[in-house]
Design a protein around this motif. Structure first.
Motif, PDB file in Angstrom:
ATOM      1  N   GLN A   1       0.640   5.279   1.339  1.00 21.22           N
ATOM      2  CA  GLN A   1      -0.139   6.241   2.122  1.00 21.22           C
ATOM      3  C   GLN A   1       0.441   7.623   1.937  1.00 21.22           C
ATOM      4  O   GLN A   1       1.612   7.860   2.256  1.00 21.22           O
ATOM      5  CB  GLN A   1      -0.154   5.871   3.608  1.00 21.22           C
ATOM      6  CG  GLN A   1      -1.087   6.767   4.435  1.00 21.22           C
ATOM      7  CD  GLN A   1      -1.299   6.245   5.837  1.00 21.22           C
ATOM      8  OE1 GLN A   1      -0.356   5.882   6.535  1.00 21.22           O
ATOM      9  NE2 GLN A   1      -2.554   6.187   6.262  1.00 21.22           N
TER      10      GLN A   1
ATOM     11  N   TYR B   1     -10.534   3.598   9.910  1.00 19.61           N
ATOM     12  CA  TYR B   1     -10.931   3.402   8.517  1.00 19.61           C
ATOM     13  C   TYR B   1     -12.098   2.426   8.422  1.00 19.61           C
ATOM     14  O   TYR B   1     -12.096   1.373   9.065  1.00 19.61           O
ATOM     15  CB  TYR B   1      -9.770   2.815   7.707  1.00 19.61           C
ATOM     16  CG  TYR B   1      -8.571   3.704   7.553  1.00 19.61           C
ATOM     17  CD1 TYR B   1      -7.495   3.610   8.426  1.00 19.61           C
ATOM     18  CD2 TYR B   1      -8.499   4.634   6.503  1.00 19.61           C
ATOM     19  CE1 TYR B   1      -6.380   4.420   8.271  1.00 19.61           C
ATOM     20  CE2 TYR B   1      -7.386   5.440   6.350  1.00 19.61           C
ATOM     21  CZ  TYR B   1      -6.331   5.325   7.238  1.00 19.61           C
ATOM     22  OH  TYR B   1      -5.231   6.125   7.077  1.00 19.61           O
TER      23      TYR B   1
ATOM     24  N   TYR C   1       0.839  -1.182   0.000  1.00 19.76           N
ATOM     25  CA  TYR C   1       0.000   0.000   0.000  1.00 19.76           C
ATOM     26  C   TYR C   1       0.882   1.243   0.000  1.00 19.76           C
ATOM     27  O   TYR C   1       1.992   1.218   0.521  1.00 19.76           O
ATOM     28  CB  TYR C   1      -0.862   0.074   1.265  1.00 19.76           C
ATOM     29  CG  TYR C   1      -2.015  -0.881   1.324  1.00 19.76           C
ATOM     30  CD1 TYR C   1      -1.840  -2.180   1.796  1.00 19.76           C
ATOM     31  CD2 TYR C   1      -3.298  -0.482   0.953  1.00 19.76           C
ATOM     32  CE1 TYR C   1      -2.923  -3.060   1.878  1.00 19.76           C
ATOM     33  CE2 TYR C   1      -4.377  -1.348   1.039  1.00 19.76           C
ATOM     34  CZ  TYR C   1      -4.181  -2.635   1.501  1.00 19.76           C
ATOM     35  OH  TYR C   1      -5.240  -3.497   1.581  1.00 19.76           O
TER      36      TYR C   1
ATOM     37  N   PHE D   1      -9.032   1.981   1.393  1.00 21.32           N
ATOM     38  CA  PHE D   1      -9.121   2.467   2.766  1.00 21.32           C
ATOM     39  C   PHE D   1      -9.601   3.912   2.857  1.00 21.32           C
ATOM     40  O   PHE D   1     -10.123   4.326   3.872  1.00 21.32           O
ATOM     41  CB  PHE D   1      -7.763   2.350   3.462  1.00 21.32           C
ATOM     42  CG  PHE D   1      -7.473   0.989   4.027  1.00 21.32           C
ATOM     43  CD1 PHE D   1      -7.208  -0.080   3.198  1.00 21.32           C
ATOM     44  CD2 PHE D   1      -7.450   0.795   5.399  1.00 21.32           C
ATOM     45  CE1 PHE D   1      -6.933  -1.333   3.723  1.00 21.32           C
ATOM     46  CE2 PHE D   1      -7.178  -0.464   5.931  1.00 21.32           C
ATOM     47  CZ  PHE D   1      -6.916  -1.527   5.100  1.00 21.32           C
TER      48      PHE D   1
ATOM     49  N   GLY E   1     -10.046   7.907   6.108  1.00 24.51           N
ATOM     50  CA  GLY E   1     -10.353   7.597   7.503  1.00 24.51           C
ATOM     51  C   GLY E   1     -10.865   8.777   8.309  1.00 24.51           C
ATOM     52  O   GLY E   1     -11.041   9.886   7.812  1.00 24.51           O
TER      53      GLY E   1
ATOM     54  N   PRO F   1      -2.118   0.028   9.843  1.00 20.59           N
ATOM     55  CA  PRO F   1      -3.482  -0.208  10.338  1.00 20.59           C
ATOM     56  C   PRO F   1      -3.603  -1.560  11.026  1.00 20.59           C
ATOM     57  O   PRO F   1      -2.864  -2.501  10.736  1.00 20.59           O
ATOM     58  CB  PRO F   1      -4.328  -0.172   9.054  1.00 20.59           C
ATOM     59  CG  PRO F   1      -3.529   0.640   8.100  1.00 20.59           C
ATOM     60  CD  PRO F   1      -2.101   0.315   8.405  1.00 20.59           C
TER      61      PRO F   1
ATOM     62  N   LEU G   1     -14.093   0.053   5.698  1.00 26.92           N
ATOM     63  CA  LEU G   1     -13.982  -0.571   4.376  1.00 26.92           C
ATOM     64  C   LEU G   1     -15.235  -1.374   4.104  1.00 26.92           C
ATOM     65  O   LEU G   1     -15.808  -1.982   5.003  1.00 26.92           O
ATOM     66  CB  LEU G   1     -12.807  -1.547   4.321  1.00 26.92           C
ATOM     67  CG  LEU G   1     -11.419  -0.991   4.140  1.00 26.92           C
ATOM     68  CD1 LEU G   1     -10.916  -0.382   5.420  1.00 26.92           C
ATOM     69  CD2 LEU G   1     -10.465  -2.080   3.700  1.00 26.92           C
TER      70      LEU G   1
ATOM     71  N   GLN H   1      -5.530   2.923  12.976  1.00 29.26           N
ATOM     72  CA  GLN H   1      -4.117   3.181  12.710  1.00 29.26           C
ATOM     73  C   GLN H   1      -3.574   4.217  13.683  1.00 29.26           C
ATOM     74  O   GLN H   1      -4.037   5.374  13.680  1.00 29.26           O
ATOM     75  CB  GLN H   1      -3.902   3.662  11.275  1.00 29.26           C
ATOM     76  CG  GLN H   1      -2.434   3.844  10.918  1.00 29.26           C
ATOM     77  CD  GLN H   1      -2.202   4.307   9.497  1.00 29.26           C
ATOM     78  OE1 GLN H   1      -3.086   4.884   8.868  1.00 29.26           O
ATOM     79  NE2 GLN H   1      -1.013   4.072   8.981  1.00 29.26           N
TER      80      GLN H   1
ATOM     81  N   TYR I   1     -10.676  -0.688  10.561  1.00 30.72           N
ATOM     82  CA  TYR I   1      -9.285  -0.761  10.980  1.00 30.72           C
ATOM     83  C   TYR I   1      -8.940   0.499  11.768  1.00 30.72           C
ATOM     84  O   TYR I   1      -9.546   1.554  11.590  1.00 30.72           O
ATOM     85  CB  TYR I   1      -8.334  -0.866   9.784  1.00 30.72           C
ATOM     86  CG  TYR I   1      -8.280  -2.227   9.118  1.00 30.72           C
ATOM     87  CD1 TYR I   1      -9.268  -2.634   8.230  1.00 30.72           C
ATOM     88  CD2 TYR I   1      -7.228  -3.098   9.368  1.00 30.72           C
ATOM     89  CE1 TYR I   1      -9.212  -3.878   7.617  1.00 30.72           C
ATOM     90  CE2 TYR I   1      -7.163  -4.346   8.756  1.00 30.72           C
ATOM     91  CZ  TYR I   1      -8.161  -4.718   7.889  1.00 30.72           C
ATOM     92  OH  TYR I   1      -8.099  -5.950   7.281  1.00 30.72           O
TER      93      TYR I   1
END
Lengths: 115, 112
Positions: A37, B87, A35, B102, B105, B44, B89, B38, B36
């Protein structure tokens, strides 16, 4: 023991360089992910491998090339780094891809800064 | 695509119950809802997953109304350490990039 580990944790490099990020999981999972970010916390899937085979390849520049030498490892190689590649990259793994098995376990991330 | 919408941020005080709502108006019949958490400088972490009505575990509860167009993550008696991004989903029992979106959030800040 760390379940999903990434190295390095921080990576600072110049534009145009090539770099790699390594990921290893000791959970015995079949599926691994990368992923990206961005600074606004938007977390976006890049790639996913299941049993060493690529199953998800989102719209990512072909400068990014994942490699899975075995089920426990998924590395990310980036060629010709650009300023826009600066972000935090997360590796994750899950037991599998079906609903009961797709809960993901994430690594701590690799913060890439391209200067 | 079952797009999700969450508040960008929320503030709360220690000891309060916090409810974070996620809208998913075009959720599909087979879609499940997963949350999730984080923390700063971490990846996460899975909190809870559900399909309908209510699911509860040691960390949180998930409330899903009958029409399933929204869901609410409930954190009982939050502490400072619950400050994190949460988050939501939405995905089906198949496997695709869709269920791995995701978004940005909800930043929850717990104040003393």
């Amino acid at each position: 023991d760390t379940a999903v580990s990434q190295t390095p944790k921080y990576l600072v490099t110049q534009m145009g360089n090539d770099k790699s990020i390594k990921c290893e999981q000791n959970l015995g999972h079949d599926t691994m992910y990368w992923y990206k970010q961005d600074s606004k916390k938007f977390l976006k899937i890049m790639f996913s491998y299941n049993n060493k085979e690529l199953i998800i390849n989102e719209t990512v520049p072909n400068r990014f090339s994942p490699k899975s030498p075995d089920k426990a490892h998924l590395n990310l190689h980036i060629n010709s780094l650009e300023l826009g590649d600066s972000a935090v990259y997360f590796c994750a793994s899950s037991q599998g891809t079906t609903l009961a098995k797709n809960i993901q376990y994430f690594g701590a991330g690799t913060r890439l800064s391209v200067l | 695509l079952a797009k999700t919408t969450q508040p960008i941020s929320m503030d709360s005080y220690e000891g309060q119950e916090v409810n974070i709502t996620c809208s998913h108006n075009n959720i599909a019949t087979n879609d499940y809802i997963t949350w999730y958490q984080q923390f700063p400088s971490q990846g996460p972490r899975f909190i809870i997953q559900g399909y309908k009505t209510k699911v509860t575990n040691e960390v949180a509860s998930l409330f899903i109304p009958a029409d399933r167009k929204s869901s609410t993550l409930s954190l009982p008696r939050v502490s400072l350490s619950d400050t994190a991004v949460y988050y939501c989903l939405v995905g089906d029992m198949g496997f695709s990039a869709r269920q791995l979106t995701f978004g940005s959030g909800t930043q929850l800040t717990v104040l003393p």
